[in-house]
Motif scaffolding. Structure first.
Motif, short mmCIF file in Angstrom:
data_model
loop_
_atom_site.label_atom_id
_atom_site.label_comp_id
_atom_site.label_asym_id
_atom_site.label_seq_id
_atom_site.Cartn_x
_atom_site.Cartn_y
_atom_site.Cartn_z
N SER A 49 0.75 -1.40 -0.23
CA SER A 49 -0.12 0.12 -0.07
C SER A 49 0.81 1.10 -0.04
N ALA A 50 2.01 1.22 0.61
CA ALA A 50 3.04 2.33 0.71
C ALA A 50 3.51 2.59 -0.70
N ALA A 51 3.65 1.52 -1.47
CA ALA A 51 4.34 1.69 -2.91
C ALA A 51 3.18 2.34 -3.58
N ALA A 52 2.19 1.85 -3.54
CA ALA A 52 0.89 2.24 -4.50
C ALA A 52 -0.40 2.71 -3.66
N PRO A 53 -0.21 3.78 -3.08
CA PRO A 53 -1.29 4.05 -2.07
C PRO A 53 -2.70 3.88 -3.08
N GLY A 54 -3.71 3.39 -2.31
CA GLY A 54 -5.20 3.08 -2.95
C GLY A 54 -5.27 1.82 -3.88
N SER A 55 -4.16 1.22 -3.92
CA SER A 55 -4.41 -0.23 -4.79
C SER A 55 -5.13 -1.13 -3.98
N ALA A 56 -6.05 -2.01 -4.84
CA ALA A 56 -7.09 -2.68 -4.17
C ALA A 56 -6.57 -4.01 -3.61
N GLU A 57 -5.62 -4.70 -4.30
CA GLU A 57 -5.06 -5.95 -3.77
C GLU A 57 -4.22 -5.93 -2.29
N PRO A 58 -3.47 -4.93 -2.13
CA PRO A 58 -2.97 -5.06 -0.66
C PRO A 58 -4.10 -4.83 0.51
N VAL A 59 -5.11 -4.01 0.11
CA VAL A 59 -6.18 -3.73 1.03
C VAL A 59 -7.02 -5.07 1.08
N LEU A 60 -7.20 -5.71 0.17
CA LEU A 60 -7.76 -7.04 0.38
C LEU A 60 -7.04 -7.87 1.31
N GLY A 61 -5.60 -8.15 1.19
CA GLY A 61 -4.90 -8.74 2.31
C GLY A 61 -5.07 -8.23 3.42
N ARG A 62 -4.86 -7.00 3.48
CA ARG A 62 -5.13 -6.41 4.87
C ARG A 62 -6.64 -6.72 5.76
N ALA A 63 -7.58 -6.75 4.70
CA ALA A 63 -8.80 -7.15 5.26
C ALA A 63 -8.84 -8.69 5.82
N ARG A 64 -8.15 -9.49 5.20
CA ARG A 64 -8.04 -10.87 5.44
C ARG A 64 -7.39 -11.09 6.82
N VAL A 65 -6.22 -10.29 7.00
CA VAL A 65 -5.58 -10.19 8.32
C VAL A 65 -6.36 -9.71 9.46
N LEU A 66 -7.14 -8.61 9.18
CA LEU A 66 -8.11 -8.19 10.16
C LEU A 66 -9.19 -9.11 10.38
N ALA A 67 -9.71 -9.72 9.53
CA ALA A 67 -10.40 -10.71 9.70
C ALA A 67 -10.10 -11.86 10.69
N ALA A 68 -8.91 -12.47 10.38
CA ALA A 68 -8.24 -13.45 10.90
C ALA A 68 -8.06 -13.05 12.45
N ARG A 69 -7.61 -11.71 12.76
CA ARG A 69 -7.49 -11.35 14.11
C ARG A 69 -8.76 -10.77 14.80
N GLU A 70 -9.87 -11.02 14.19
CA GLU A 70 -11.12 -10.95 14.60
C GLU A 70 -11.22 -9.36 15.08
N GLN A 71 -10.71 -8.47 14.24
CA GLN A 71 -10.90 -6.90 14.09
C GLN A 71 -12.05 -6.60 13.14
N HIS A 72 -13.35 -7.17 13.52
CA HIS A 72 -14.29 -6.90 12.49
C HIS A 72 -14.72 -5.60 11.89
N GLY A 73 -14.69 -4.79 12.90
CA GLY A 73 -15.02 -3.36 12.06
C GLY A 73 -14.29 -3.06 11.00
N ALA A 74 -12.75 -2.93 11.38
CA ALA A 74 -11.73 -2.49 10.33
C ALA A 74 -11.71 -3.42 9.18
N ALA A 75 -11.95 -4.72 9.43
CA ALA A 75 -12.16 -5.59 8.20
C ALA A 75 -13.35 -5.65 7.46
N VAL A 76 -14.41 -4.99 8.05
CA VAL A 76 -15.39 -4.90 7.07
C VAL A 76 -15.19 -3.59 6.28
N GLU A 77 -14.51 -2.47 7.05
CA GLU A 77 -14.40 -1.38 5.93
C GLU A 77 -13.38 -1.67 4.95
#
Length: 442
Positions: free
Chosen positions: A245-273
């Motif tokens: 994300s730092a290399a290409a701000p706004g790119s969707a695929e790193p955000v998808l990966g982050r969503a999966r990490v957040l979901a795995a850590r049960e940080q549900h609000g941030a994962a949904v966003e």
């Protein structure tokens, strides 16, 4: 369930079309372009350094063709750029533009035009017509056996057709001819498919060393993150996604990966966003399904149904662009729809390619239809290449359990959870429950 599959509301259709339009306009929010194949240096003709090199390439090619409509090479480069733009923007209308440009190039130069043939193969791969892609790549290589782009197209096509030795052979030729990001990322995928995780990471590290721009860097970082995530290493995955994300701000695929990490850590609000931003930037069927399944996991069934309703609409748009998705349809119907429709779609897919993905989809579709005896053969084939895909192994374990093969099922389910305990928001909890009901790990 039937009404959700067959009658998408006008509101849902409108929302999806707005999402697609937003993805087309806001290219800075799109996934980084994977390396992969050069579309020509036409963009240099503008004399500028644009924020969106691909858009600049397209604009420069269009301007050149206005002045020189008989330039077959630029027509081919434009066709290749349109294929890439379709992937980045999730707008399948670019495929028709690509087809027209490539056809014009071949009309202008019907013989010896490996440039257009290789990119015609890339278009066929994008549309999931892998046999046609392999044919086009081989025709390009008959013209120029040193065409690294054509070897890459052939690698991809053979992989998807299930010809893994042939894919590795083609990849070796590409690596020899063009040892760059495009070839090393393919090498990583080949190694991962065969269960060589260390080799996959090493290939991606070589790709990262050769990345020459932010898009390539973000792409490789994201892949490194997904590789770490596939083994449950959330800390490493998070680091790579942040770097992407730092290399290409706004790119969707790193955000998808982050969503999966957040979901795995049960940080549900941030994962949904995070998931919401992904489906806004790239409303692809697989993203909508994944977000919907996560919402189901959270008990937000009505919101999940909204995502699932959009899946049919977006598939209609891609179908209009010539893209087949029987594999995705089979898996979706097996989990959320009509088992008979799942089996029909999976059988259509398997008739044209016998990859591990097609074996897995057919196995799961047959399982959903209660045909576990037939499913087991395909589930075993899906996991026979050597890779440790937690979803595939879970599918095999669920089928073994349905057949009363308890010890085999316990081993398979334990393996899936050992590989990645959070491999799916929908199926990982089911794997744990099923394993517990069978007596736990062996």
């Amino acid at each position: 369930m039937t009404s959700r599959r067959t009658a998408v509301s006008a509101l849902a259709t409108g929302v999806l079309l707005l999402l697609v339009a937003a993805a087309v306009v806001a290219r800075s929010s799109a996934v980084p372009r994977p390396a992969a194949e050069p579309v020509g240096a036409t963009g240099a003709a503008t004399g500028t350094v644009p924020d969106d090199p691909l858009a600049a390439t397209i604009t420069a090619a269009q301007r050149r063709l206005t002045d020189l409509p008989g330039d077959w090479r630029t027509w081919a480069e434009l066709g290749g750029a349109y294929v890439e733009q379709a992937r980045i923007t999730a707008d399948p209308s670019y495929y028709a533009k690509a087809e027209g440009a490539l056809r014009r190039s071949l009309e202008l130069r019907p013989e010896g035009n490996d440039l257009a043939l290789a990119r015609t193969g890339a278009l066929a791969n994008a549309r999931h017509d892998f046999a046609a892609a392999a044919d086009a790549a081989q025709r390009a290589l008959a013209v120029d056996p040193y065409d690294a782009v054509a070897w890459g197209v052939l690698t991809d096509a053979r992989t998807q057709l299930g010809d893994y030795p042939g894919a590795t052979e083609a990849l070796d030729r590409m690596l020899t001819l063009q040892p760059g990001v495009a070839s090393f990322t393919r090498a990583a995928y080949d190694a991962e498919l065969h269960g060589r995780g260390a080799d996959a990471r090493a290939a991606l590290e070589q790709a990262l060393d050769r990345a020459t721009g932010p898009s390539d860097t973000a792409f490789v970082r994201t892949w490194l993150g997904m590789l770490a995530l596939s083994t449950g290493d959330l800390d490493a995955a998070e680091r790579h996604f942040a770097a992407g994300s730092a290399a290409a701000p706004g790119s969707a695929e790193p955000v998808l990966g982050r969503a999966r990490v957040l979901a795995a850590r049960e940080q549900h609000g941030a994962a949904v966003e995070a998931y919401r931003s992904v489906v806004a930037a790239r409303p692809l069927p697989e993203h909508l399904v994944e977000f919907g399944e996560y919402l189901l996991h959270l008990g937000r069934d009505a919101e999940a149904a909204e995502q699932f309703a959009l899946v049919g609409t977006v598939r209609q748009l891609f179908d209009a662009g010539g893209v087949r998705d029987d594999l995705g349809t089979a898996l979706f119907e097996a989990d959320h729809g009509d088992p008979a429709a799942a089996v029909a779609a999976a059988e259509r897919e398997f008739a044209v390619r016998q990859s591990i993905d097609a074996h897995d989809a057919l196995a799961w579709a047959l399982h959903s239809a209660g045909r576990d005896g037939e499913a087991l053969e395909h589930a075993r084939a899906a996991t026979a290449l050597g890779g440790r895909n937690a979803t595939f192994v879970y599918h095999r374990g669920a089928i073994e359990a349905a057949l009363g093969r308890t010890e085999e099922a316990r081993a398979s389910l334990a393996e899936a959870l050992e590989v990645n305990r959070s491999f799916s928001p929908l199926h990982a909890p089911r794997a744990e429950q099923l394993l517990d009901s069978l007596g736990g790990p062996p």
